[in-house]
Design a protein around this motif. Structure first.
Motif, mmCIF file in Angstrom:
data_model
loop_
_atom_site.group_PDB
_atom_site.id
_atom_site.type_symbol
_atom_site.label_atom_id
_atom_site.label_comp_id
_atom_site.label_asym_id
_atom_site.label_seq_id
_atom_site.Cartn_x
_atom_site.Cartn_y
_atom_site.Cartn_z
ATOM 1 N N ALA A 255 1.031 -19.429 -1.372
ATOM 2 C CA ALA A 255 0.921 -18.986 0.620
ATOM 3 C C ALA A 255 0.358 -20.383 0.894
ATOM 4 O O ALA A 255 -0.064 -20.145 2.230
ATOM 5 C CB ALA A 255 -0.423 -18.341 0.013
ATOM 6 N N ALA A 256 0.647 -22.186 0.274
ATOM 7 C CA ALA A 256 0.148 -22.785 0.244
ATOM 8 C C ALA A 256 0.464 -23.123 1.764
ATOM 9 O O ALA A 256 0.148 -23.536 2.797
ATOM 10 C CB ALA A 256 0.114 -23.568 -0.321
ATOM 11 N N GLY A 257 2.086 -23.160 1.863
ATOM 12 C CA GLY A 257 2.702 -23.317 2.892
ATOM 13 C C GLY A 257 2.784 -22.487 4.492
ATOM 14 O O GLY A 257 2.814 -22.823 5.331
ATOM 15 N N ASP A 258 2.171 -21.106 4.071
ATOM 16 C CA ASP A 258 2.163 -20.079 4.703
ATOM 17 C C ASP A 258 1.012 -20.548 5.544
ATOM 18 O O ASP A 258 1.203 -19.740 6.381
ATOM 19 C CB ASP A 258 2.524 -19.174 4.273
ATOM 20 N N THR A 259 -0.334 -20.537 4.360
ATOM 21 C CA THR A 259 -1.541 -21.247 5.222
ATOM 22 C C THR A 259 -1.520 -22.253 6.518
ATOM 23 O O THR A 259 -1.950 -22.669 7.058
ATOM 24 C CB THR A 259 -2.581 -21.597 4.679
ATOM 25 N N THR B 134 -6.570 -22.436 0.056
ATOM 26 C CA THR B 134 -6.405 -21.504 -0.500
ATOM 27 C C THR B 134 -5.042 -22.533 -1.955
ATOM 28 O O THR B 134 -5.705 -21.464 -2.737
ATOM 29 C CB THR B 134 -4.532 -21.755 0.483
ATOM 30 N N VAL B 135 -4.914 -23.279 -1.947
ATOM 31 C CA VAL B 135 -4.696 -23.597 -3.583
ATOM 32 C C VAL B 135 -5.883 -24.035 -4.318
ATOM 33 O O VAL B 135 -5.350 -24.126 -5.861
ATOM 34 C CB VAL B 135 -3.550 -25.025 -3.349
ATOM 35 N N SER B 136 -7.184 -23.922 -3.592
ATOM 36 C CA SER B 136 -8.367 -24.218 -5.140
ATOM 37 C C SER B 136 -8.023 -22.411 -5.133
ATOM 38 O O SER B 136 -9.832 -22.435 -5.849
ATOM 39 C CB SER B 136 -9.611 -24.453 -4.238
#
Length: 196
Positions: free
Chosen positions: A137-141, A171-173
């Motif tokens: 979801a990093a890209g979506d966020t 998000t990535v954390s």
């Protein structure tokens, strides 16, 4: 979701500043949404994920896209130009400009993101340092958060991308997809700490 569903709810598109789509929705449905958007002066943003490994995307979809935001792998699958440096990113952007897309954003994971507009404006936006646990979801966020800050005329694109970058660093954390997406106050806190 089908093209008929989109037509039934077209008023939601007509009242928007941006319409964002990705490819977990059928391409026919995305095209229908983007057609309605274009007919009503609404900007379209395409996140070409998941990108088909072969066959690319229909020219019709690309021609209805104002902003495209692939990652390194997705843009390679579309353009056949591998990302290695700024020059290769410019070559990728030109591929999209030739298809009528005004603005190209390429996300580069921990290296940040790059944007270029067909007027020649371009810049690199650095990533915010964080310990990555789950990149789901990093890209979506990034795209969703950026779009909440983006002016319709795109005059603040770099600032909006910085906001998106801060959001995706949260998000990535964290683990998971939807549970990892931050609230606005968390993103603003990161930006405030970064500005000190």
């Amino acid at each position: 979701m089908t093209a008929a569903d989109v037509r039934q709810h077209s008023s939601a598109i007509k009242e928007s500043d941006f319409v964002i789509a990705q490819l977990e929705t059928s391409i026919e449905t995305v095209i229908e949404a983007f057609k309605i958007a274009h007919e009503n002066g609404v900007k379209t943003i395409l996140n070409p994920a998941p990108m088909p490994e072969v066959g690319g995307l229909p020219e019709e979809l690309l021609q209805l896209t104002d902003i495209i935001a692939p990652n390194e792998h997705e843009t390679y699958l579309l353009t056949n130009v591998e990302i290695s440096d700024e020059n290769s990113m410019r070559h990728n952007a030109v591929y999209y400009f030739k298809r009528g897309i005004d603005t190209v954003i390429i996300t580069l994971g921990s290296k940040g993101s790059f944007y270029m507009r067909d007027n020649g404006e371009m810049s690199m936006v650095p990533a915010f340092k964080t310990k990555a646990i789950d990149t789901t979801a990093a890209g979506d966020t990034f795209i969703g958060a950026m779009s909440t800050r983006l002016n319709k005329d795109l005059t603040n694109i770099e600032e909006a991308m910085i906001y998106g970058s801060a959001a995706s660093s949260v998000t990535v954390s964290r683990s998971g997809a939807q549970p990892s997406i931050p609230h606005e106050n968390e993103v603003l806190a990161i930006l405030a700490a970064h500005d000190k």
